[in-house]
Design a protein around this motif. Structure first.
Motif, PDB file in Angstrom:
ATOM      1  N   LYS A 128      -9.157  15.799 -43.988  1.00  0.00           N
ATOM      2  CA  LYS A 128      -9.940  15.276 -42.866  1.00  0.00           C
ATOM      3  C   LYS A 128      -9.445  15.802 -41.520  1.00  0.00           C
ATOM      4  CE  LYS A 128      -7.278  10.955 -42.516  1.00  0.00           C
ATOM      5  NZ  LYS A 128      -7.362   9.473 -42.617  1.00  0.00           N
ATOM      6  N   ARG A 129      -8.288  16.457 -41.500  1.00  0.00           N
ATOM      7  CA  ARG A 129      -7.757  17.031 -40.261  1.00  0.00           C
ATOM      8  C   ARG A 129      -8.094  18.518 -40.110  1.00  0.00           C
ATOM      9  NH1 ARG A 129      -3.448  14.437 -37.731  1.00  0.00           N
ATOM     10  NH2 ARG A 129      -2.288  16.389 -37.460  1.00  0.00           N
ATOM     11  N   VAL A 130      -8.651  19.115 -41.148  1.00  0.00           N
ATOM     12  CA  VAL A 130      -8.925  20.549 -41.117  1.00  0.00           C
ATOM     13  C   VAL A 130     -10.018  20.880 -40.101  1.00  0.00           C
ATOM     14  CG1 VAL A 130      -9.724  22.528 -42.466  1.00  0.00           C
ATOM     15  CG2 VAL A 130      -8.116  20.909 -43.470  1.00  0.00           C
ATOM     16  N   GLY A 131     -11.055  20.039 -40.026  1.00  0.00           N
ATOM     17  CA  GLY A 131     -12.149  20.289 -39.087  1.00  0.00           C
ATOM     18  C   GLY A 131     -11.659  20.326 -37.646  1.00  0.00           C
ATOM     19  N   MET A 132     -10.764  19.414 -37.305  1.00  0.00           N
ATOM     20  CA  MET A 132     -10.180  19.374 -35.968  1.00  0.00           C
ATOM     21  C   MET A 132      -9.408  20.662 -35.678  1.00  0.00           C
ATOM     22  SD  MET A 132      -7.041  16.913 -34.727  1.00  0.00           S
ATOM     23  CE  MET A 132      -7.656  15.647 -35.816  1.00  0.00           C
ATOM     24  N   LEU A 133      -8.635  21.111 -36.662  1.00  0.00           N
ATOM     25  CA  LEU A 133      -7.859  22.337 -36.513  1.00  0.00           C
ATOM     26  C   LEU A 133      -8.772  23.536 -36.283  1.00  0.00           C
ATOM     27  CD1 LEU A 133      -5.250  24.046 -36.762  1.00  0.00           C
ATOM     28  CD2 LEU A 133      -5.583  23.978 -39.252  1.00  0.00           C
ATOM     29  N   ILE A 134      -9.789  23.692 -37.128  1.00  0.00           N
ATOM     30  CA  ILE A 134     -10.709  24.820 -37.001  1.00  0.00           C
ATOM     31  C   ILE A 134     -11.436  24.771 -35.664  1.00  0.00           C
ATOM     32  CG2 ILE A 134     -12.816  25.869 -37.933  1.00  0.00           C
ATOM     33  CD1 ILE A 134     -11.850  25.024 -40.724  1.00  0.00           C
ATOM     34  N   GLY A 135     -11.844  23.563 -35.253  1.00  0.00           N
ATOM     35  CA  GLY A 135     -12.530  23.425 -33.977  1.00  0.00           C
ATOM     36  C   GLY A 135     -11.681  23.900 -32.812  1.00  0.00           C
ATOM     37  N   ASN A 136     -10.395  23.567 -32.820  1.00  0.00           N
ATOM     38  CA  ASN A 136      -9.518  23.999 -31.733  1.00  0.00           C
ATOM     39  C   ASN A 136      -9.270  25.502 -31.772  1.00  0.00           C
ATOM     40  OD1 ASN A 136      -9.090  21.518 -30.412  1.00  0.00           O
ATOM     41  ND2 ASN A 136      -7.534  20.912 -31.904  1.00  0.00           N
ATOM     42  N   LEU A 137      -9.116  26.071 -32.961  1.00  0.00           N
ATOM     43  CA  LEU A 137      -8.921  27.513 -33.072  1.00  0.00           C
ATOM     44  C   LEU A 137     -10.145  28.271 -32.587  1.00  0.00           C
ATOM     45  CD1 LEU A 137      -7.221  27.650 -36.599  1.00  0.00           C
ATOM     46  CD2 LEU A 137      -6.091  27.946 -34.377  1.00  0.00           C
ATOM     47  N   LYS A 138     -11.328  27.767 -32.917  1.00  0.00           N
ATOM     48  CA  LYS A 138     -12.568  28.397 -32.455  1.00  0.00           C
ATOM     49  C   LYS A 138     -12.700  28.285 -30.939  1.00  0.00           C
ATOM     50  CE  LYS A 138     -15.555  27.822 -36.529  1.00  0.00           C
ATOM     51  NZ  LYS A 138     -16.789  27.143 -37.025  1.00  0.00           N
ATOM     52  N   ARG A 139     -12.486  27.086 -30.419  1.00  0.00           N
ATOM     53  CA  ARG A 139     -12.664  26.860 -28.983  1.00  0.00           C
ATOM     54  C   ARG A 139     -11.711  27.735 -28.174  1.00  0.00           C
ATOM     55  NH1 ARG A 139      -9.958  23.757 -25.546  1.00  0.00           N
ATOM     56  NH2 ARG A 139      -8.826  22.714 -27.219  1.00  0.00           N
ATOM     57  N   CYS A 140     -10.484  27.889 -28.662  1.00  0.00           N
ATOM     58  CA  CYS A 140      -9.485  28.676 -27.934  1.00  0.00           C
ATOM     59  C   CYS A 140      -9.520  30.157 -28.293  1.00  0.00           C
ATOM     60  CB  CYS A 140      -8.098  28.095 -28.188  1.00  0.00           C
ATOM     61  SG  CYS A 140      -7.886  26.432 -27.515  1.00  0.00           S
ATOM     62  N   ARG A 141     -10.477  30.548 -29.143  1.00  0.00           N
ATOM     63  CA  ARG A 141     -10.704  31.964 -29.500  1.00  0.00           C
ATOM     64  C   ARG A 141      -9.455  32.624 -30.083  1.00  0.00           C
ATOM     65  NH1 ARG A 141     -13.526  30.806 -24.859  1.00  0.00           N
ATOM     66  NH2 ARG A 141     -15.763  31.279 -24.904  1.00  0.00           N
ATOM     67  N   VAL A 142      -8.815  31.920 -30.999  1.00  0.00           N
ATOM     68  CA  VAL A 142      -7.625  32.458 -31.668  1.00  0.00           C
ATOM     69  C   VAL A 142      -8.054  33.470 -32.717  1.00  0.00           C
ATOM     70  CG1 VAL A 142      -5.615  31.880 -33.070  1.00  0.00           C
ATOM     71  CG2 VAL A 142      -6.338  30.340 -31.235  1.00  0.00           C
ATOM     72  N   HIS A 143      -7.395  34.615 -32.751  1.00  0.00           N
ATOM     73  CA  HIS A 143      -7.713  35.662 -33.710  1.00  0.00           C
ATOM     74  C   HIS A 143      -6.493  36.585 -33.836  1.00  0.00           C
ATOM     75  CE1 HIS A 143      -8.216  37.583 -29.828  1.00  0.00           C
ATOM     76  NE2 HIS A 143      -7.959  38.705 -30.444  1.00  0.00           N
TER      77      HIS A 143
END
Length: 328
Positions: A148-163
């Motif tokens: 249930k915490r994975v969505g939060m993690l992915i959302g932050n990585l997307k928002r901060c444009r981590v790559h």
């Protein structure tokens, strides 16, 4: 000293909290200051990690940097609504607290551009963002066991444009089997009893109970025992918590070094003034009564033994989410 707060009520501390203070500090004055910081939570300044260059002008009134604060982290005056500013939504920065920054400071001592960094307990993403911003790894793996915490993690990585980054959701033993011998840097911001939450005015039911502490200690040892296999020879392992008990910090660290003697603790010069008085080896504590954050423990090891280095496995569609290209 912590900034005064009139918004938070004075908390009634349990006898278990007092007993913990007795085990942590030799002098009555230190015990009293520590317990006062828990009973009367401070309003710690909002802190942000800039994903690129800091905005100019800054969106809020900045505070003087702490001695260990990197230039791409800014603390703002109390009351600054950092999470509600358009720059936050645009992914210009990530909101965290200064204790989280302190726990990740040992990463600043490592060589840049490692081939692979693995954050084992990654959600909501603060340590992953710190590693990405400070080290610029060729690839970052963010693992979060709790679904249930994975969505939060992915959302932050997307928002901060981590790559480039890949997200997994595996138990530490499965993660170790999949990525054995691949990582230059492994981060374990471990599940813990969360005693420092009290210094923020938050609830942490049963956080001083011996059963809670013992349960977390056993879980921390299990995670560390598994993920030592991830670290390449010459690579590094960072362990941190946001709790105070010796059992979850110095004792876990001592256990790891006895069980896996190839992992040698590293001196972090920026944190020399924060050396834990509870250990003879290099490890560092931020206490709530120091006024710089609610509390943290951190230790960095280097794998100085022999072993095999392995390439990054091809996981195909087993990633929970993956971003490999430069965002627009």
């Amino acid at each position: 000293m912590p900034l005064p707060s009139t918004a938070k009520p004075v908390l009634k501390l349990s006898r278990l909290a007092v007993a913990c203070a007795d085990r942590l500090f030799e002098t009555a004055s230190d015990r009293e200051r520590f317990l006062e910081a828990l009973a009367t939570p401070a309003a710690y300044p909002p802190t942000v990690l800039w994903c690129g260059e800091p905005a100019s002008p800054l969106p809020f009134e900045p505070l003087p940097p702490l001695s260990w604060q990197p230039p791409w982290v800014t603390r703002f005056a109390a009351g600054s609504r950092t999470g509600q500013h358009p720059l936050h939504e645009a992914g210009a920065y990530y909101c965290l607290d200064s204790s989280s920054v302190f726990a990740a400071v040992p990463l600043l001592t490592l060589p840049p551009a490692p081939s692979l960094v693995i954050d084992v307990c990654a959600a909501p993403g603060g340590k992953s963002l710190f590693a990405w911003r400070s080290l610029h790894p060729r690839y970052l793996v963010c693992n979060e066991t709790i679904g249930k915490r994975v969505g939060m993690l992915i959302g932050n990585l997307k928002r901060c444009r981590v790559h480039p980054v890949g997200v997994t959701s595996w138990d530490s033993a499965v993660l170790a089997a999949e990525f054995r011998g691949t990582a230059d840097v492994v981060i374990v911001d471990a599940p813990c009893s969360g005693q420092s939450l009290l210094a923020k005015g938050q609830k942490a039911a049963g956080c001083f109970h011996p059963l809670t502490i013992r349960h977390n200690q056993q879980r921390q040892k299990r995670i560390l025992a598994a993920v030592t296999a991830l670290v390449r020879p010459g690579g590094w392992l960072l362990y941190s918590t946001c709790t105070f008990s010796r059992e979850e910090n110095e004792e876990v660290a001592a256990w790891l070094m006895t069980t896996f003697p190839q992992f040698v603790p590293q001196v972090v010069p920026m944190l020399a003034a924060y050396q834990s008085h509870l250990a003879a080896f290099p490890c560092y504590r931020l206490w709530p009564h120091q006024g710089e954050g609610a509390g943290a423990f951190t230790i960095l090891w280097q794998h100085q033994g022999k072993g095999d280095s392995c390439p990054l496995p091809a996981l195909g569609d087993r990633w929970r989410w993956q971003s490999t290209s430069q965002p627009a």
